[in-house]
Design an enzyme around this catalytic site. Sequence first.
Site, short mmCIF file in Angstrom:
data_model
loop_
_atom_site.label_atom_id
_atom_site.label_comp_id
_atom_site.label_asym_id
_atom_site.label_seq_id
_atom_site.Cartn_x
_atom_site.Cartn_y
_atom_site.Cartn_z
CG ASP A 13 -1.76 -1.26 1.31
OD1 ASP A 13 -2.17 -1.76 0.25
OD2 ASP A 13 -1.94 -1.76 2.43
CE LYS A 16 3.60 -2.43 -4.28
NZ LYS A 16 2.98 -2.10 -2.99
N GLY A 41 -3.90 -4.50 -4.63
CA GLY A 41 -4.90 -3.55 -5.13
C GLY A 41 -4.15 -2.30 -5.54
CG HIS A 42 -1.03 -2.32 -7.78
ND1 HIS A 42 -0.02 -2.90 -8.51
CD2 HIS A 42 -0.76 -2.66 -6.50
CE1 HIS A 42 0.80 -3.55 -7.70
NE2 HIS A 42 0.35 -3.44 -6.47
CD GLN A 225 1.19 -8.70 -2.29
OE1 GLN A 225 1.97 -9.31 -2.98
NE2 GLN A 225 -0.06 -8.51 -2.65
P1 IMP Z 1 -2.17 -12.80 1.89
O1 IMP Z 1 -1.18 -12.20 0.98
O2 IMP Z 1 -3.60 -12.59 1.47
O3 IMP Z 1 -1.87 -14.23 2.21
O4 IMP Z 1 -2.07 -12.02 3.31
C1 IMP Z 1 -0.93 -12.12 4.14
C2 IMP Z 1 -0.60 -10.77 4.78
O5 IMP Z 1 -0.20 -9.85 3.77
C3 IMP Z 1 -1.79 -10.12 5.50
O6 IMP Z 1 -1.30 -9.40 6.62
C4 IMP Z 1 -2.33 -9.15 4.46
O7 IMP Z 1 -3.01 -8.06 5.05
C5 IMP Z 1 -1.04 -8.70 3.81
N1 IMP Z 1 -1.21 -8.24 2.42
C6 IMP Z 1 -1.33 -8.99 1.31
N2 IMP Z 1 -1.44 -8.24 0.22
C7 IMP Z 1 -1.36 -6.97 0.63
C8 IMP Z 1 -1.38 -5.72 -0.06
O8 IMP Z 1 -1.48 -5.63 -1.30
N3 IMP Z 1 -1.26 -4.62 0.72
C9 IMP Z 1 -1.13 -4.69 2.07
N4 IMP Z 1 -1.09 -5.82 2.75
C10 IMP Z 1 -1.22 -6.96 2.05
#
Ligand code: IMP
Length: 396
Positions: A13, A16, A41-42, A225
């Site tokens: 977040d 990017k 989510g871009h 991420q």
């Molecule tokens: P997962 O990627 O859905 O398995 O989630 C694992 C961890 O990564 C959790 O704490 C999510 O909130 C975090 N996470 C995954 N994708 C994002 C992102 O795009 N932005 C922020 N946090 C993320």
Amino acid sequence: MPSKLVIGLQHGDEGKGRIVDDLCQNWANIVVRFQGGGNAGHTVYDNKGNKHVTHVLPVGVLTEGVTSYIAKGCVLNPVDLAKEIKEFNVTPDKLMISGLTPIIEPVHLWLDKVKYQGKIGTTAKGIGPAYSSFYARDSILFKDFVNNFYKSHSKIIENMEDFLNNNKEIKFNEEIYLELLDDYKIKSEEILDCINIVKPFLTNNEDFIQSSYSLGSNILLEGAQGWGLNVMSHEYPNVTSSMPTVGGAINSTGLSHKQIDEVIGVTKIYKTKVGSGNFSSRCKPVSEAVLSHFGKEFGATTGRPRKCGWLDIDEIKQACLENGVDHIVLTKTDVFTHLNNQFIYLDGDVRPIMTINKPSLQDPSFISLLDFIKEETNTDTISFTTGPNRGEIIWG
Ligand code: IMP
């Protein structure tokens, strides 16, 4: 310089998406997503100020003349992919998908929801379970999904039935069990419906990125991420299941480390986090409320409120060191100026900084923070955004 890599230096977040979008407008010929999936989510605002959020697709789909590529290090939910292809009106001349990309099956979504969402606050998009199947060498790859669809579909159904029959804890919870039985019907049909939409995007040209690099195309690698969520970070298990790092980009794209010509690390001027895990630099509720309100700090994928805190200098310093970051982009600087008392987090402590009134090269407090960040992270150049819209970025 034919390749640039954009990665997040924090916990996702960082903004990017809009940096990638700016480079698509001005520089890139090819944009490659190399890890993660629909957990991302871009967010991008177009020239008319309309908001677009891509999850699975590279941000390149928003720019005419740019080729987007989903590389094999991603995990792909074909149903969501089909929805996004329709939403953004993407045609096969604009998007290529590596046949070696593992797909996210319905059973992965169930597992994530039932087992991991509560435990570590995942996005419930099936990311962890899909990577588990991949590393167990049990995935259905996109090329098999598309070319041997009926065989793949039988395996998908079999995996769902195994899950319903064998997961004791779910059977004992009748409510969840019934919910999954309903979902079983929906998911079995959805996956049948999406095949014709996603099929034309398969490429068997696994050499595409390497050969484009040799030809001198401008290749932009779009990280999702952030470094703090790397599966191999010390924050395990409160991480995602992929590698949002230079290493992840290399493995997924087939470019060598010598072919990553510029590493751009993106960080907010403060910090946000969703999901479980330690957050030492979290700020007091009054400041958090200001950042959350003006920064619209709610997840682009899940809508969850993001916790807010101070920019953790030690964290971005380590992220820059491990990824060889050449250039930093500082985002949400305009949001930060809504705070009367501004801080950073350094050596395990909250430290006040001289108040920044305007994110501008005319503001001495702002310049001094930029210089401090450059010095601490040993980076040559720093850029910053001044607002959420296209073009509101000062490249350093
Ligand atoms: P997962 O990627 O859905 O398995 O989630 C694992 C961890 O990564 C959790 O704490 C999510 O909130 C975090 N996470 C995954 N994708 C994002 C992102 O795009 N932005 C922020 N946090 C993320």
